[in-house]
Write an enzyme that holds these catalytic residues in place. Structure first.
Site, PDB file in Angstrom:
ATOM      1  N   LYS A 185       0.711  -1.099  -0.432  1.00 12.00           N
ATOM      2  CA  LYS A 185       0.332   0.176  -0.137  1.00 12.00           C
ATOM      3  C   LYS A 185       1.108   1.289   0.476  1.00 12.00           C
ATOM      4  CE  LYS A 185      -1.227   2.592   2.667  1.00 12.00           C
ATOM      5  NZ  LYS A 185      -1.610   3.741   1.738  1.00 12.00           N
ATOM      6  N   PRO A 186       0.872   1.968  -1.052  1.00  7.82           N
ATOM      7  CA  PRO A 186       1.858   2.932  -0.983  1.00  7.82           C
ATOM      8  C   PRO A 186       0.872   3.910  -0.721  1.00  7.82           C
ATOM      9  CG  PRO A 186       0.700   2.968  -3.191  1.00  7.82           C
ATOM     10  CD  PRO A 186       0.413   1.941  -2.472  1.00  7.82           C
ATOM     11  N   GLY A 239       7.442   4.740   8.151  1.00 10.53           N
ATOM     12  CA  GLY A 239       6.037   6.302   7.608  1.00 10.53           C
ATOM     13  C   GLY A 239       6.451   6.947   9.654  1.00 10.53           C
ATOM     14  N   SER A 240       5.958   7.314  10.034  1.00 12.43           N
ATOM     15  CA  SER A 240       5.803   8.477  11.563  1.00 12.43           C
ATOM     16  C   SER A 240       5.504   7.333  12.471  1.00 12.43           C
ATOM     17  CB  SER A 240       4.183   9.360  10.722  1.00 12.43           C
ATOM     18  OG  SER A 240       3.420   8.487  11.135  1.00 12.43           O
ATOM     19  N   ARG A 289      18.811  16.685   0.935  1.00 11.00           N
ATOM     20  CA  ARG A 289      18.376  15.855   0.027  1.00 11.00           C
ATOM     21  C   ARG A 289      16.874  16.198   0.558  1.00 11.00           C
ATOM     22  NH1 ARG A 289      18.889   9.821   2.257  1.00 11.00           N
ATOM     23  NH2 ARG A 289      18.359   8.587  -0.383  1.00 11.00           N
ATOM     24  N   CYS A 295      13.422  10.906   6.792  1.00  5.33           N
ATOM     25  CA  CYS A 295      14.101  10.762   8.099  1.00  5.33           C
ATOM     26  C   CYS A 295      15.432  10.217   9.033  1.00  5.33           C
ATOM     27  CB  CYS A 295      13.489   8.949   8.158  1.00  5.33           C
ATOM     28  SG  CYS A 295      14.542   7.740   6.972  1.00  5.33           S
ATOM     29  N   SER A 452      22.824   6.297   3.640  1.00  9.18           N
ATOM     30  CA  SER A 452      22.111   5.100   2.679  1.00  9.18           C
ATOM     31  C   SER A 452      22.223   4.503   1.930  1.00  9.18           C
ATOM     32  CB  SER A 452      20.950   5.736   1.928  1.00  9.18           C
ATOM     33  OG  SER A 452      20.317   6.483   3.095  1.00  9.18           O
TER      34      SER A 452
END
Ligand code: NAP
Length: 488
Positions: A185-186, A239-240, A289, A295, A452
């Site tokens: 689920k995007p 996500g959050s 960036r 995050c 990353s």
């Protein structure tokens, strides 16, 4: 000669339905969701709005495909990922354009994400054939201990809008390599890139039902029944932190395996012996960036008092020289924020800090006109009780404060509920290692503003989450260890 990549051509080529059981279809209600261009606020496209019933159909398809998929030879799963990696690379310009249109970042940044995101498929194509086990003699000498790794099973993947491709490939790559089926689920703001990726995986021959994609505006209503469904074996979320917390509570009912990549509040430490120019260069990467919508974005700059003036004035000069505009335009360095709510939040954090005594050195004003733009901003003298010292800014704002010794720097850095990534700049290797060890973070960048890397284990501690994505560790999140005891 390849046809030119235009905004119209990429938007026309993206399927906008639900991808379930290897087929594109409309939602049961026939409803659609608007996808907006953050640089103008106008509607770019519409996508299907899944119902609870559609969500269940996606899980049905993943469950039906699981047994055959788990039996597929690892080499075949690896080759499939490799083909997908090559096709994404061939279509890098299309993916970059799509991401820039729906998310706002510049084309140069989107190209960077295509490289980064596709690399997870290459990395895990190589890991698919290295899933091993062990054979050992038990201490009593009479039994043999065998271990093997098996796919966890059907997995639900919920991804955010800030890296529409990479946050998906970081989960899909290891799941395919391990032999898990999935429902993805995007985020509602940026579904198009994931839909294009699903179609590419269909094209390279991913069997029906292995990957299913649902887009929905009824997010909680559609996701919760899936999380509570006993056929689901794993939930992976990026996500959050507040949403992650809710999802962990829902997952607790079924003792579901979870991976959580949540929020950050990254400190950026500059020691008195640092190469200040290198630190400013690193700060630009760590802060700017993705327009600060990462995050991993540096959220709090702590600079030794003896170099604070030099660092701050160089950073202010670099931030002030950036050009803000639509991500598709040449010469633009900084695109818009993703939506109005995000910009309002950034703006109110700046106003809060200023109200508590901070000084704006550059930026700080919401521009007039269409689109969710916010200028690169540097703020000095941010007090510890300012909201931005505690919360993710998620925008192009750099708050700078000072420290006077290493213990204070570490104490300030650790004074947060988050623990995703920290950055530090020093020329002293011993100091670098001692401080890195004392930082309560899952990742530490030393003299570099980006950590990353698909070959490295990405993830946090404390309220920043559980689990790792990428590296050798990434595939383990999708595998269970089975032990077989054998009496001779
Ligand atoms: P978000 O609001 O938590 O949303 C993330 C995803 O969760 C979206 O797909 C969203 O769907 C879905 N969601 C929201 N409420 C839900 C619910 N009740 N049940 C199930 N799903 C739900 O976060 P965001 O604003 O998109 O992303 C920014 C956050 O992600 C930041 O905190 C950032 O630090 C974090 N992040 C972390 C990492 C990491 O690796 N640690 C990487 C990137 C981003 P809708 O779009 O439909 O609401």
């Amino acid at each position: 000669m390849a046809a030119a990549v235009t905004q119209e051509s990429v938007l026309e080529s993206v399927p906008t339905g639900l991808f379930i059981g290897g087929r594109w279809r409309e939602s049961a209600s026939g409803d659609r969701i608007d996808v907006h261009d953050p640089s103008t606020g106008s509607v770019l496209a519409t996508v299907a709005d899944a119902t609870v019933e559609d969500g269940r159909a996606a899980l049905d398809a993943a469950v039906a495909a699981q047994a055959d998929w788990a039996r597929t030879p690892p080499r075949d799963r690896g080759e499939l990922l490799r083909s997908a990696f090559e096709l994404i690379s061939e279509r890098a310009e299309q993916f970059a354009m799509l991401m820039t249109l729906e998310m706002g970042k510049t084309l140069a940044e989107s190209r960077g994400e295509v490289t980064y995101g596709s690399e997870f498929f290459r990395w895990f194509s190589e890991e698919a054939v290295r899933i091993g086990g062990r054979y050992a003699t038990a201490p009593n000498g009479a039994t043999r201990l065998l271990t093997t790794k098996q796919p966890v099973g059907p997995t639900l993947m919920i991804t955010p809008w800030n890296f529409p491709l990479a946050m998906g490939t970081r989960k899909i790559g290891p799941a395919i390599a391990a032999g898990c089926t999935m429902v993805v689920k995007p985020a509602t703001q940026t579904p198009l890139t994931m839909l294009a990726l699903a179609d590419l995986l269909r094209e390279v021959g991913l069997p029906d039902g292995v990957l299913n994609v649902v887009t929905t505006s009824h997010t909680g209503d559609v996701m919760e029944p899936l999380i509570r469904d006993p056929r689901l074996r794993k939930l992976t979320f990026t996500g959050s932190t507040p949403v992650g917390r809710t999802l962990m509570e829902q997952a607790a009912g079924g003792i579901l395996r979870v991976s959580m990549e949540l929020g950050g509040n990254a400190p950026f430490l500059v020691f008195e012996d640092a190469d200040v120019d290198k630190a400013v260069e690193g700060a630009m990467l760590a802060k700017m960036r993705n327009m600060g919508e990462a995050c991993t974005a540096a959220n709090r700059f702590y600079v030794h008092a003896s170099v604070a003036e030099e660092f701050t004035s160089k950073l202010t000069q670099r931030m002030g020289a950036l050009t803000v505009g639509r991500g598709t335009e040449q010469g633009v360095d900084v695109g818009p924020l993703v939506d109005e709510k995000s910009r309002d939040k950034v703006s109110s954090l700046v106003q809060d800090a200023v109200g508590k005594g901070a000084r704006v050195l550059v930026g700080g004003e919401v521009p007039s006109g269409a689109g969710w733009f916010y200028p690169p901003t540097v703020i000095a003298d941010v007090p510890p009780d300012a909201e931005m010292a505690k919360e993710e800014i998620f925008g192009p704002v750099a708050p700078v404060s000072t420290f006077t010794d290493d213990d204070e720097a570490v104490r300030l850095a650790n004074d947060t509920e988050y623990g995703l990534v920290a950055y530090l700049f020093t020329r002293d290797v011993s100091r670098a290692l001692l401080v890195a060890e004392a930082l309560e973070y899952g990742m530490v960048g030393v003299n570099q503003g980006i950590v990353s890397n698909p070959a490295a284990p990405f993830g946090g501690v404390k309220s920043s989450g559980v689990g790792r994505e990428g590296g050798f560790e990434g595939i383990d999140e999708y595998l269970e260890t089975k032990y077989i005891g054998l009496q001779l």
